[in-house]
Write a protein that holds these residues in place. Structure first.
Motif: not given
Length: 578
Positions: A225-248
């Motif tokens: 998977e490369g490290d793309l699996s961390l996207l799912e972890e980021g969605m759960k824990r709320g550290f994904c940068g969305v819309n200029n890192i304003s949403l998690r």
């Protein structure tokens, strides 16, 4: 081992006079990579050099050890910074007599440097001027090369040094190389072979390393998977940068995860048990992006279309722009347009991707308003926004575009970003040993991991081996519980195999303290060059808990830094006394 001195040869290159010389320096035995590069920078700091150094194990028969460390004064931050990366350039350079290159001065005209066993040849030619990365890579003749694109020539702070289509750093060293009028470095392999001193012990340690690689759950996931699996972890824990890192978080991030990318573009390829490195992995015909690149040019722009991410990465790479920094700049531009109307011809906004490729091209080439935008977030917010609006959308740390990771969902990552590290913390993100709100354990673990990373970057281990060798080999059955209390951390982190590999290669016995002190040497020199001040994160992450994630929180940054600084000062004080 620490009492022994090691004489290292390096190339000193005077670009102004187009002269080179072989020099030597004495360092503690085992010091290479990042520690050696910082040492050489300190030695020649009056010349404001750009230093390239091989890891201690680079050129050895070991897999995953051909790393290259770069140290120089960042155009973005004004501080002396360093980065290490797996590199084929390193493998070729290791066949020559020199373990490092120090570039000083400024070339009178644009040139490329050709390095071989004969020394350095300076090829001065205007034909390189304005060449994109793919063009310059086709022109260069040699076994391996590093190059910059048009953005580097223009000294854009977002410019990186690239090996092929892989950026080696994010400090603006591409702009620094452009300022020195160097378009590329090319190396021609020599006949130097580096063998272990204790051959039998080294061979035994190598077999154990191969088993560790084959059995590693972390590398198995990396392979598939490369490290793309961390996207799912980021969605759960709320550290994904969305819309200029304003949403998690955003459910549409699913479209950028591994399963969807593989479904659309084919299987992930290029994995080798001998070299499990992210930079050698591809999906279809393209380089596999990291999860941070996916967020930078995807969710951070309100874009959840994989094809657009690939197009933006390709365009940024061709121009020599770092894809991550470019994505964060684009996100800030979108946020700024919401705050202050602009007459800029590019009417970009979150979720609208139609003009993004043209905007990236304008930034790299410096046309249609791109020259002003290419100066970066720190310059733009100070020039065009009032203070209250600056704080509302700021997305840089000390002048460098921050990672598109929301520190409210990853406190230790927030501290790492302030310290200048792009790699995700093992305990918090990669293996999730630490709960998100454990303030003091994260400060303490930051010191532990920082020492381990500095050691790994100095001896020359690929970043992909960090987790398998230091963490997965730990035998202690309750390590997930005890790792939350890092007072005893070095007992539960496995270093025996690494010490065996390094010791048998050098022909010395390496204790745990001596191993960690290699990394502390690097950190100590860096602190002496920059001071101990830690730049702040954008204030919005420390005071505004609002986001779309159910667990609203801010990062207690000042408490985290205060605890970290105390522990870091204590750690380095003990090292310096020793």
């Amino acid at each position: 081992m620490q009492e022994e001195k090691w004489v290292q040869k390096y190339l000193y290159v005077d670009l102004s006079g187009q002269k080179w010389s072989e020099r030597t320096t004495s360092v503690k035995k085992g010091v290479g990579g990042e520690a050696l590069a910082y040492h050489l920078y300190a030695l020649h700091q009056e010349d404001e050099p750009l230093c390239f150094a091989l890891g201690t194990l680079s050129g050895s028969p070991l897999p995953c050890t051909n790393t290259l460390s770069l140290v120089g004064r960042s155009i973005a931050t004004g501080r002396v910074e360093g980065e290490s990366s797996s590199s084929l350039f390193s493998a070729s350079l290791a066949t020559l007599p020199w373990r490092a290159i120090v570039l000083t001065g400024v070339g009178r005209r644009l040139m490329s440097l050709h390095i071989s066993s004969r020394g350095v040849d300076f090829e001065v030619s205007e034909r390189f001027l304005g060449m994109h990365l793919s063009q310059i890579n086709q022109e260069l003749k040699g076994d391996a090369s590093l190059a910059i694109g048009l953005a580097g020539e223009r000294e854009v702070p977002l410019a990186s040094i690239f090996e092929g289509d892989h950026p080696l750093e994010r400090w603006g060293f591409g702009a620094l190389l452009g300022r020195k009028n160097v378009k590329a470095l090319v190396v021609e392999r020599g006949d130097v072979k580096r063998e272990a001193v204790e051959v039998e012990k080294f061979a035994l340690a190598m077999r154990r390393l191969e088993k560790a690689i084959a059995r590693s759950p972390y590398l198995t996931t990396l392979a598939n998977e490369g490290d793309l699996s961390l996207l799912e972890e980021g969605m759960k824990r709320g550290f994904c940068g969305v819309n200029n890192i304003s949403l998690r978080s955003d459910p549409r991030l699913f479209h950028l995860t591994t399963s969807e990318m593989v479904r659309r573009y084919g299987p992930i390829q290029g994995y080798s048990e001998e070299f499990p490195s992210l930079c050698h992995r591809r999906i279809g015909t393209r380089r596999l992006p990291t999860f941070v690149e996916i967020m930078a040019l995807g969710s951070n722009l309100g874009n959840f279309e994989g094809e657009v991410v690939f197009e933006l990465i390709d365009e940024a790479t061709e121009l020599g722009l770092n894809p991550i920094s470019t994505g964060v700049l684009l996100g800030w531009i979108m946020a700024a347009r919401q705050e202050v109307p602009s007459d800029n011809p590019f009417k970009v906004k979150f979720g609208r991707t139609r003009e993004l490729v043209e905007l990236v091209r304008a930034i790299g080439e410096g046309r249609h308003g791109g020259e002003e935008l290419s100066k970066g977030v720190a310059y733009l917010e100070k020039t065009y926004l009032q203070i209250d609006k600056q704080e509302k959308i700021s997305s840089h740390v000390n002048g460098r575009e921050m990672l598109p990771i929301d520190p409210r969902g990853a406190w230790m990552m927030g501290l790492f970003m302030a310290l200048g590290y792009d790699q995700p913390p093992v305990g918090e993100i990669l293996l999730q040993y630490l709960p998100n709100c454990s303030l003091f354990s994260k400060a303490e673990w930051a010191v532990v991991e920082e020492n381990l990373w500095a050691t790994s970057n100095s001896i020359g281990l690929s970043k992909s081996l960090f987790v398998p060798l230091f963490f997965e080999r730990s035998w202690f059955p309750f390590k997930q519980l005890f790792l939350r209390h890092p007072v005893t951390a070095y007992r539960w982190v496995s270093t025996k195999l690494i010490r065996s590999l390094l010791g048998s290669y050098l022909g010395v016995k390496v204790s745990l303290k001596e191993l960690i002190n290699i990394g502390r040497e690097s950190l100590s020199i860096k602190e002496s060059l920059n001071g101990s001040t830690i730049p702040p994160l954008p204030q919005r992450f420390t005071i505004n808990a609002f986001s779309n994630h159910p667990k609203g929180r801010v990062i207690p940054f000042h408490k985290l830094v205060e605890r970290y600084q105390f522990l870091r000062a204590l750690d380095l004080a003990k090292y310096r006394r020793g």
